[in-house]
Design a protein around this motif. Structure first.
Motif, PDB file in Angstrom:
ATOM      1  N   GLY A 137       0.853  -1.264   0.069  1.00 50.35           N
ATOM      2  CA  GLY A 137       0.117  -0.008   0.152  1.00 50.35           C
ATOM      3  C   GLY A 137       0.805   1.294  -0.071  1.00 50.35           C
ATOM      4  N   THR A 138       0.308   2.399   0.450  1.00 54.33           N
ATOM      5  CA  THR A 138       0.854   3.597   0.454  1.00 54.33           C
ATOM      6  C   THR A 138       1.515   3.740   1.683  1.00 54.33           C
ATOM      7  OG1 THR A 138      -1.122   4.643   0.908  1.00 54.33           O
ATOM      8  CG2 THR A 138      -0.445   4.733  -1.203  1.00 54.33           C
ATOM      9  N   VAL A 139       2.716   4.533   1.827  1.00 53.25           N
ATOM     10  CA  VAL A 139       3.472   4.457   2.922  1.00 53.25           C
ATOM     11  C   VAL A 139       3.400   6.164   3.307  1.00 53.25           C
ATOM     12  CG1 VAL A 139       5.564   4.463   4.351  1.00 53.25           C
ATOM     13  CG2 VAL A 139       4.830   2.708   2.716  1.00 53.25           C
ATOM     14  N   LYS A 140       2.907   6.545   4.510  1.00 56.65           N
ATOM     15  CA  LYS A 140       2.682   7.873   4.688  1.00 56.65           C
ATOM     16  C   LYS A 140       3.127   8.111   6.190  1.00 56.65           C
ATOM     17  CE  LYS A 140      -2.206   7.610   4.875  1.00 56.65           C
ATOM     18  NZ  LYS A 140      -3.336   8.046   4.077  1.00 56.65           N
ATOM     19  N   LYS A 141       3.246   9.570   6.537  1.00 50.62           N
ATOM     20  CA  LYS A 141       3.561   9.708   8.012  1.00 50.62           C
ATOM     21  C   LYS A 141       2.092   9.500   8.790  1.00 50.62           C
ATOM     22  CE  LYS A 141       5.882  13.620  10.008  1.00 50.62           C
ATOM     23  NZ  LYS A 141       6.353  15.143   9.890  1.00 50.62           N
ATOM     24  N   ALA A 142       2.151   9.383   9.797  1.00 48.48           N
ATOM     25  CA  ALA A 142       1.069   9.234  10.711  1.00 48.48           C
ATOM     26  C   ALA A 142       0.612  10.712  11.118  1.00 48.48           C
ATOM     27  CB  ALA A 142       1.300   8.495  11.784  1.00 48.48           C
ATOM     28  N   SER A 143      -0.556  10.993  11.653  1.00 52.50           N
ATOM     29  CA  SER A 143      -0.948  12.077  11.864  1.00 52.50           C
ATOM     30  C   SER A 143      -0.371  12.512  13.268  1.00 52.50           C
ATOM     31  CB  SER A 143      -2.519  12.099  12.424  1.00 52.50           C
ATOM     32  OG  SER A 143      -2.744  11.199  13.421  1.00 52.50           O
ATOM     33  N   SER A 144       0.115  11.630  14.094  1.00 52.64           N
ATOM     34  CA  SER A 144       1.156  11.957  15.171  1.00 52.64           C
ATOM     35  C   SER A 144       2.411  12.237  14.524  1.00 52.64           C
ATOM     36  CB  SER A 144       1.055  10.981  16.371  1.00 52.64           C
ATOM     37  OG  SER A 144       1.815   9.629  15.747  1.00 52.64           O
ATOM     38  N   MET A 145       3.301  12.943  15.155  1.00 51.67           N
ATOM     39  CA  MET A 145       4.512  13.424  14.641  1.00 51.67           C
ATOM     40  C   MET A 145       5.245  12.535  14.299  1.00 51.67           C
ATOM     41  SD  MET A 145       5.568  16.478  13.743  1.00 51.67           S
ATOM     42  CE  MET A 145       7.193  16.805  13.224  1.00 51.67           C
ATOM     43  N   LEU A 146       5.527  11.445  14.879  1.00 46.97           N
ATOM     44  CA  LEU A 146       6.354  10.364  14.793  1.00 46.97           C
ATOM     45  C   LEU A 146       5.992   9.095  14.544  1.00 46.97           C
ATOM     46  CD1 LEU A 146       9.435  11.738  17.201  1.00 46.97           C
ATOM     47  CD2 LEU A 146       9.548  11.831  14.690  1.00 46.97           C
ATOM     48  N   ASP A 204      -0.756   1.969   4.402  1.00 43.81           N
ATOM     49  CA  ASP A 204      -2.459   2.082   4.162  1.00 43.81           C
ATOM     50  C   ASP A 204      -2.630   1.346   2.928  1.00 43.81           C
ATOM     51  OD1 ASP A 204      -4.947   2.632   3.903  1.00 43.81           O
ATOM     52  OD2 ASP A 204      -4.790   4.640   3.415  1.00 43.81           O
ATOM     53  N   ARG A 205      -3.357  -0.024   3.066  1.00 41.88           N
ATOM     54  CA  ARG A 205      -3.822  -0.723   2.019  1.00 41.88           C
ATOM     55  C   ARG A 205      -5.436  -0.889   1.914  1.00 41.88           C
ATOM     56  NH1 ARG A 205      -2.267  -6.588   2.895  1.00 41.88           N
ATOM     57  NH2 ARG A 205      -2.184  -6.603   0.864  1.00 41.88           N
ATOM     58  N   SER A 206      -5.886   0.066   2.258  1.00 43.18           N
ATOM     59  CA  SER A 206      -7.454   0.226   2.232  1.00 43.18           C
ATOM     60  C   SER A 206      -7.955   0.098   0.870  1.00 43.18           C
ATOM     61  CB  SER A 206      -7.733   1.263   2.862  1.00 43.18           C
ATOM     62  OG  SER A 206      -7.311   2.530   2.331  1.00 43.18           O
ATOM     63  N   LYS A 207      -7.199   0.814  -0.004  1.00 41.92           N
ATOM     64  CA  LYS A 207      -7.722   0.993  -1.460  1.00 41.92           C
ATOM     65  C   LYS A 207      -7.457  -0.416  -2.429  1.00 41.92           C
ATOM     66  CE  LYS A 207      -6.902   6.212  -1.738  1.00 41.92           C
ATOM     67  NZ  LYS A 207      -6.231   7.099  -2.472  1.00 41.92           N
ATOM     68  N   ILE A 208      -6.369  -0.819  -1.854  1.00 38.17           N
ATOM     69  CA  ILE A 208      -5.955  -2.349  -2.478  1.00 38.17           C
ATOM     70  C   ILE A 208      -7.178  -3.416  -2.366  1.00 38.17           C
ATOM     71  CG2 ILE A 208      -4.324  -4.009  -2.847  1.00 38.17           C
ATOM     72  CD1 ILE A 208      -2.209  -1.825  -2.213  1.00 38.17           C
ATOM     73  N   VAL A 209      -7.418  -3.404  -0.832  1.00 36.46           N
ATOM     74  CA  VAL A 209      -8.442  -4.411  -0.271  1.00 36.46           C
ATOM     75  C   VAL A 209      -9.845  -3.966  -0.837  1.00 36.46           C
ATOM     76  CG1 VAL A 209      -9.549  -5.333   1.679  1.00 36.46           C
ATOM     77  CG2 VAL A 209      -6.979  -4.777   1.644  1.00 36.46           C
ATOM     78  N   GLU A 210     -10.191  -2.770  -1.275  1.00 30.86           N
ATOM     79  CA  GLU A 210     -11.502  -2.391  -1.840  1.00 30.86           C
ATOM     80  C   GLU A 210     -11.806  -3.086  -3.016  1.00 30.86           C
ATOM     81  OE1 GLU A 210     -12.111   1.840  -2.183  1.00 30.86           O
ATOM     82  OE2 GLU A 210     -11.693   1.969   0.042  1.00 30.86           O
ATOM     83  N   GLY A 211     -10.749  -3.548  -3.695  1.00 29.78           N
ATOM     84  CA  GLY A 211     -10.877  -4.180  -5.276  1.00 29.78           C
ATOM     85  C   GLY A 211     -11.084  -5.733  -5.243  1.00 29.78           C
ATOM     86  N   ASP A 212     -11.066  -6.031  -3.964  1.00 31.73           N
ATOM     87  CA  ASP A 212     -10.875  -7.353  -3.629  1.00 31.73           C
ATOM     88  C   ASP A 212     -12.239  -8.110  -3.288  1.00 31.73           C
ATOM     89  OD1 ASP A 212     -10.104  -9.993  -3.222  1.00 31.73           O
ATOM     90  OD2 ASP A 212      -8.880  -9.783  -1.487  1.00 31.73           O
ATOM     91  N   GLY A 213     -12.502  -9.254  -3.780  1.00 30.47           N
ATOM     92  CA  GLY A 213     -13.751  -9.976  -3.615  1.00 30.47           C
ATOM     93  C   GLY A 213     -14.101 -10.029  -2.080  1.00 30.47           C
ATOM     94  N   THR A 214     -13.075 -10.294  -1.335  1.00 29.38           N
ATOM     95  CA  THR A 214     -13.551 -10.495   0.190  1.00 29.38           C
ATOM     96  C   THR A 214     -14.123  -9.178   0.833  1.00 29.38           C
ATOM     97  OG1 THR A 214     -11.382 -11.745   0.227  1.00 29.38           O
ATOM     98  CG2 THR A 214     -12.282 -11.197   2.134  1.00 29.38           C
ATOM     99  N   TRP A 215     -13.790  -8.048   0.080  1.00 30.12           N
ATOM    100  CA  TRP A 215     -14.383  -6.774   0.683  1.00 30.12           C
ATOM    101  C   TRP A 215     -15.913  -6.655   0.399  1.00 30.12           C
ATOM    102  CZ3 TRP A 215     -12.448  -2.632   3.040  1.00 30.12           C
ATOM    103  CH2 TRP A 215     -13.344  -1.357   2.817  1.00 30.12           C
ATOM    104  N   LYS A 216     -16.173  -7.407  -0.672  1.00 36.41           N
ATOM    105  CA  LYS A 216     -17.822  -7.219  -1.063  1.00 36.41           C
ATOM    106  C   LYS A 216     -18.238  -8.146   0.134  1.00 36.41           C
ATOM    107  CE  LYS A 216     -17.050  -6.206  -5.831  1.00 36.41           C
ATOM    108  NZ  LYS A 216     -17.153  -6.777  -7.194  1.00 36.41           N
ATOM    109  N   GLU A 217     -17.843  -9.411   0.253  1.00 41.88           N
ATOM    110  CA  GLU A 217     -18.626 -10.216   1.412  1.00 41.88           C
ATOM    111  C   GLU A 217     -18.486  -9.887   2.936  1.00 41.88           C
ATOM    112  OE1 GLU A 217     -16.438 -13.898   1.360  1.00 41.88           O
ATOM    113  OE2 GLU A 217     -16.615 -14.437  -0.947  1.00 41.88           O
TER     114      GLU A 217
END
Length: 882
Positions: free
Chosen positions: A169-178, A183-196
């Motif tokens: 997924g995408t790697v990004k800084k957390a809302s906290s400082m350090l 984040d793999r949410s967008k990848i999982v959305e396209g999976d069939g398991t997500w619909k179930e």
């Protein structure tokens, strides 16, 4: 026979010449790993306590005596040195859990974007990986190119790993400082398991869209990934060392010399910010260890881990925000980044600019009688600044007299030092007895005397010629004085400027200063090779007037002026007079021939041709304004000398040719002679500017009014064409821009035309005209503004903008485009400006001040290169050492 064999057996090997000193091929900066920190340390620190009941530093504490003496009363247990002699020694603090290095936080995120979170391989196809690796290994590629290539590698990385098939997924800084989030949410959305899953929880009010598959990459997980990375993948990302060093597992504890402990009354101690922050880190580290050993809630352990991360980050950079639940301290503790950057930091405050001894500072004044290599020092300053001179057979009598004079009488001395290191203050000792007991090898701190080497500096020091070495000349009064020819490299004027003076304290420093920083060796700027130390202002004016075609002197006057340029030590040969009958007369041009080559045996044969500002015709027919300068074998044949010949910024000038064809001494001697001659000549001759010099005549006023009327009428015609939409458009411009361009051109031409009329009408003895022609000060535009017309005032390269609704000022009708309504000043400074003209002139003059201020603000934000490098926390050692 046996003897011969013996000799053959023990013959010496042939001498092989040494190849010389080794050369440094490259320098590589990298981080310290935990093992390296432990090996460099002398002890482990784990106790947060500082002193025991007997006020002794606790072992394995932050003030352990193995790290160096904590205060004046203690000694070092490692080297047995005292507070002044021990440099200090490192310790280390082992962290229970690893934490991120805040200086390398962006680099950690970039590496995680480029590697697989399962197998830690680079997210590139094999073909692309090999191509990039081949480019990165190119020895001809520069550092900036490799940095750009590493950025391309990061952009080319895919989400799916082509080796293990893991979808990243995408790697990004957390809302906290350090913190770092995967984040793999967008990848999982396209999976069939997500619909179930979505259908199974459809009866729940909370929508599936708010649910994210997010993993927090903690330092342990990142450290494991970095350790699995291959060296080739590190090379692809242009990493100088292994990436696991970006994760902190051990903290080096800096020596006591960096963080001294001050004992105060009552047995209390005042600790350094570094010690206080380390104490906090030890306490939080102990809390995390206790959390791991106990079977308490995991959430508490994670909170303490975050707190440890924050404390270590603030230890490096105290500007990092802490946890919101923690109350900020009354005074923020200073981190290592804060110690280095800023005006009070190590570079700007302690290295580039430092407070030193043997320094003087006072107001500067001009003195043309000094050589360009000299600086006049007040006696009061010379009695305070001293030089340590060693007593020898050659100077013992002089130094004995200095000791007898003592600190109060010049030339005297302030201190005497013997070989054992004992210092005698002559203010309180018997001077006569100290002088009689003076021996070879003693060191006398004597007052400055003529000929001593001093460094002279004017701030801001913008280039290397802002600090040069001069020879001291002790003189009365209270100001530092030097020759005006040296104003250019210092950018100095005498309107209240102050300058600094430093006195080198060793023979080596004096020799280096004289050789590397002497004025005579820095006549040219390294920027483009142009002469920088040259004649200026009054020197140019007097040279211009002396070399006029109608200037003649009799024998007495010519001999007197020849004596002006000398110092009584240099012989001067009078040339053959230009006129013999009815009386012997010499020209001013011959005076300059003597100045360049005072006597016949001097082997300086100067040859140059150049064109001054008032040059008007080809050289074949000479120049009616005498603007063609021709030197032939050091004899001035023709031409009035001005800034082009004698000033700075010209590679074909008099001093540039002398420096090129002969040496620096010839150029410097010629400058000294010219300075003395010019100052004394202009003092006797007189040169001043008054109100009569800028008073326009009747002819000038008439012509100016006629030109202004004709240009105003032409502008009215252009405006009328614009209003009737009959204006011929210029290429790439609409009607409004065309109107502005044509009106602005007409008004600028008007100012140039009035300047030409003004220069033509003025008498040749007019002082502003003379200064403009010789280049000492001013220009035809300045003279025109004083006498004839100030002209169009521009703001951002255009006419005055509308400050009100459809008009520039309330004094004009709306949408008025006449010259007077948009910033044209028809009056001169002599006649006086109207209220609206004064306002427009103020607008135009303010623009230069704003530009200067903006540049200063921008320069203040440019980071010092070393600060920028050290900000990324390349090694703890650099921070602690500094």
């Amino acid at each position: 026979m046996a003897m011969v064999e013996d000799r053959m057996q023990f013959t010496k090997e042939p001498y092989i010449e040494d190849v010389g000193p080794r050369k440094i091929k490259s320098v590589n900066f990298s981080m310290f790993s935990g093992d390296e920190m432990r090996n460099a340390a002398h002890c482990q620190v784990w106790s947060a306590n500082l002193y025991n009941a007997n006020q002794k530093p606790i072992e394995n504490g932050l003030l352990d005596s193995r790290l160096g003496p904590a205060n004046m009363s203690s000694t070092c247990a490692t080297c047995h040195g005292d507070y002044t002699s021990c440099p200090g020694h490192f310790g280390y603090l082992n962290l229970v859990l690893p934490v991120y290095n805040v200086g390398y936080f962006p680099s950690i995120i970039n590496i995680l974007k480029s590697i697989c979170k399962s197998c830690a391989r680079i997210l590139l196809p094999e073909k692309d990986r090999r191509d990039f690796l081949k480019k990165m290994r190119n020895p001809k590629m520069e550092v900036l190119q490799k940095n750009g290539l590493a950025k391309q590698v990061i952009k080319k990385c895919k989400l799916t790993c082509c080796r293990c098939g893991y979808v990243n997924g995408t790697v990004k800084k957390a809302s906290s400082m350090l913190g770092i989030i995967h984040d793999r949410s967008k990848i999982v959305e396209g999976d069939g398991t997500w619909k179930e899953c979505s259908a199974a929880i459809s009866h729940v009010k909370e929508s599936m869209a708010s649910f994210h598959v997010v993993h927090v990459l903690n330092p342990i997980r990142v450290l494991t990934l970095f350790k699995k990375m291959l060296d080739e993948d590190c090379e692809l990302l242009y990493l100088s060392d292994r990436p696991e060093k970006l994760i902190i597992t051990d903290i080096p504890v800096p020596p006591m010399a960096v963080r001294p402990s001050v004992l105060v009354n009552g047995g209390q101690s005042n600790e350094n910010d570094v010690t206080s922050k380390l104490k906090t880190i030890i306490q939080v580290n102990a809390t995390v260890r206790q959390d791991l050993q106990c079977t308490g809630p995991k959430l508490l352990c994670l909170k303490d881990w975050d707190l440890l991360q924050t404390e270590v980050a603030q230890y490096i950079n105290s500007d990092i925000r802490g946890n919101p639940q923690n109350q900020p301290p009354s005074r923020p503790l200073q981190g290592f980044v804060q110690r280095i950057q800023g005006k009070q930091g190590r570079f700007r405050g302690n290295l580039s600019g430092k407070r030193v001894e043997f320094t003087g500072r006072t107001v500067i004044s001009p003195d043309p009688n000094l050589k360009i290599t000299e600086v006049a020092i007040p006696i009061l300053m010379a009695q305070i600044l001293t030089y340590p001179e060693r007593v020898s057979n050659h100077n013992i009598e002089k130094l004995r007299q200095c000791v007898r004079n003592g600190p109060e009488k010049y030339p005297g001395a302030n201190y005497i030092g013997d070989p054992s290191g004992t210092m005698i203050n002559l203010r309180f000792a018997s001077k006569k007895r100290a002088a009689d007991e003076l021996k070879y090898g003693h060191i006398v701190d004597r007052h400055l005397e003529d000929g001593d080497i001093v460094l002279f500096n004017r701030q801001p020091s913008l280039h290397r010629m802002s600090i040069m070495s001069h020879r001291a000349r002790i003189m009365p009064w209270r100001t530092l004085r030097f020759n005006e020819s040296v104003c250019n490299p210092y950018n100095a004027d005498f309107d209240g400027d102050e300058m600094n003076m430093h006195v080198p304290q060793t023979e080596e420093a004096r020799t280096e200063a004289l050789t590397l920083m002497g004025v005579q060796n820095n006549l040219c700027t390294p920027k483009n090779g142009e002469i920088l130390v040259a004649s200026t202002q009054d020197f140019l004016t007097s040279s211009f007037l002396i070399t006029r075609k109608d200037t003649f002197y009799d024998r007495a006057a010519f001999s007197l002026m020849c004596s002006y340029m000398g110092d009584g030590m240099e012989p001067i040969d009078l040339p053959t007079p230009a006129l013999i009958k009815p009386i012997e007369l010499w020209t001013g041009k011959q005076l300059f021939s003597v100045l360049v080559r005072p006597y016949a045996h001097m082997k300086v044969y100067l040859n140059l041709t150049t064109k001054e500002k008032n040059y008007c015709k080809p050289e074949e027919t000479m120049c009616q304004n005498d603007g063609y300068v021709y030197f032939r074998n050091s004899e001035l044949i023709c031409g009035q000398l001005g800034k082009v010949t004698l000033g700075n910024g010209n590679k074909d000038g008099l001093f540039s040719i002398l420096l090129r064809d002969y040496n620096a001494h010839a150029a410097a001697s010629c400058m000294n002679r010219l300075a003395k001659l010019s100052a004394r000549w202009i003092g006797n001759h007189g040169f001043s500017i008054g109100i009569d010099d800028v008073q326009p005549g009747h002819t000038l006023n008439t012509e100016k009014d006629e030109k202004i009327y004709s240009v105003y009428k032409a502008c009215d015609d252009i405006i009328e064409e614009y209003n009737q939409n009959k204006l011929n458009l210029l290429p790439g411009c609409d009607s409004a821009k065309t109107l502005e361009a044509r009106v602005l051109k007409a008004l600028n031409d008007l100012r140039d035309a009035t300047a030409k009329v003004c220069m033509k009408e003025l008498h040749w003895r007019n002082s502003p005209l003379i200064m403009s022609q010789c280049g000492s000060k001013g220009s035809p535009m300045n003279i025109s503004q004083m006498i004839a017309c100030v002209g169009q005032q521009n703001v951002n390269g255009q006419r005055a903008p509308n400050g009100f609704i459809d008009r520039s000022l309330p004094h004009f009708p709306k949408k008025s485009k006449i010259p007077a309504a948009r910033g044209f000043v028809a009056n001169s400074f002599y006649s006086g400006l109207t209220a609206t003209e004064f306002f427009f002139h103020t607008m135009g003059g303010r623009e230069g001040l704003v530009d200067t201020a903006v540049w200063l603000i921008l320069l203040s934000f440019i980071p010092f290169p070393y600060v920028q490098f050290l900000y990324h926390f390349s090694s703890f050692t650099f921070f602690f050492f500094l």
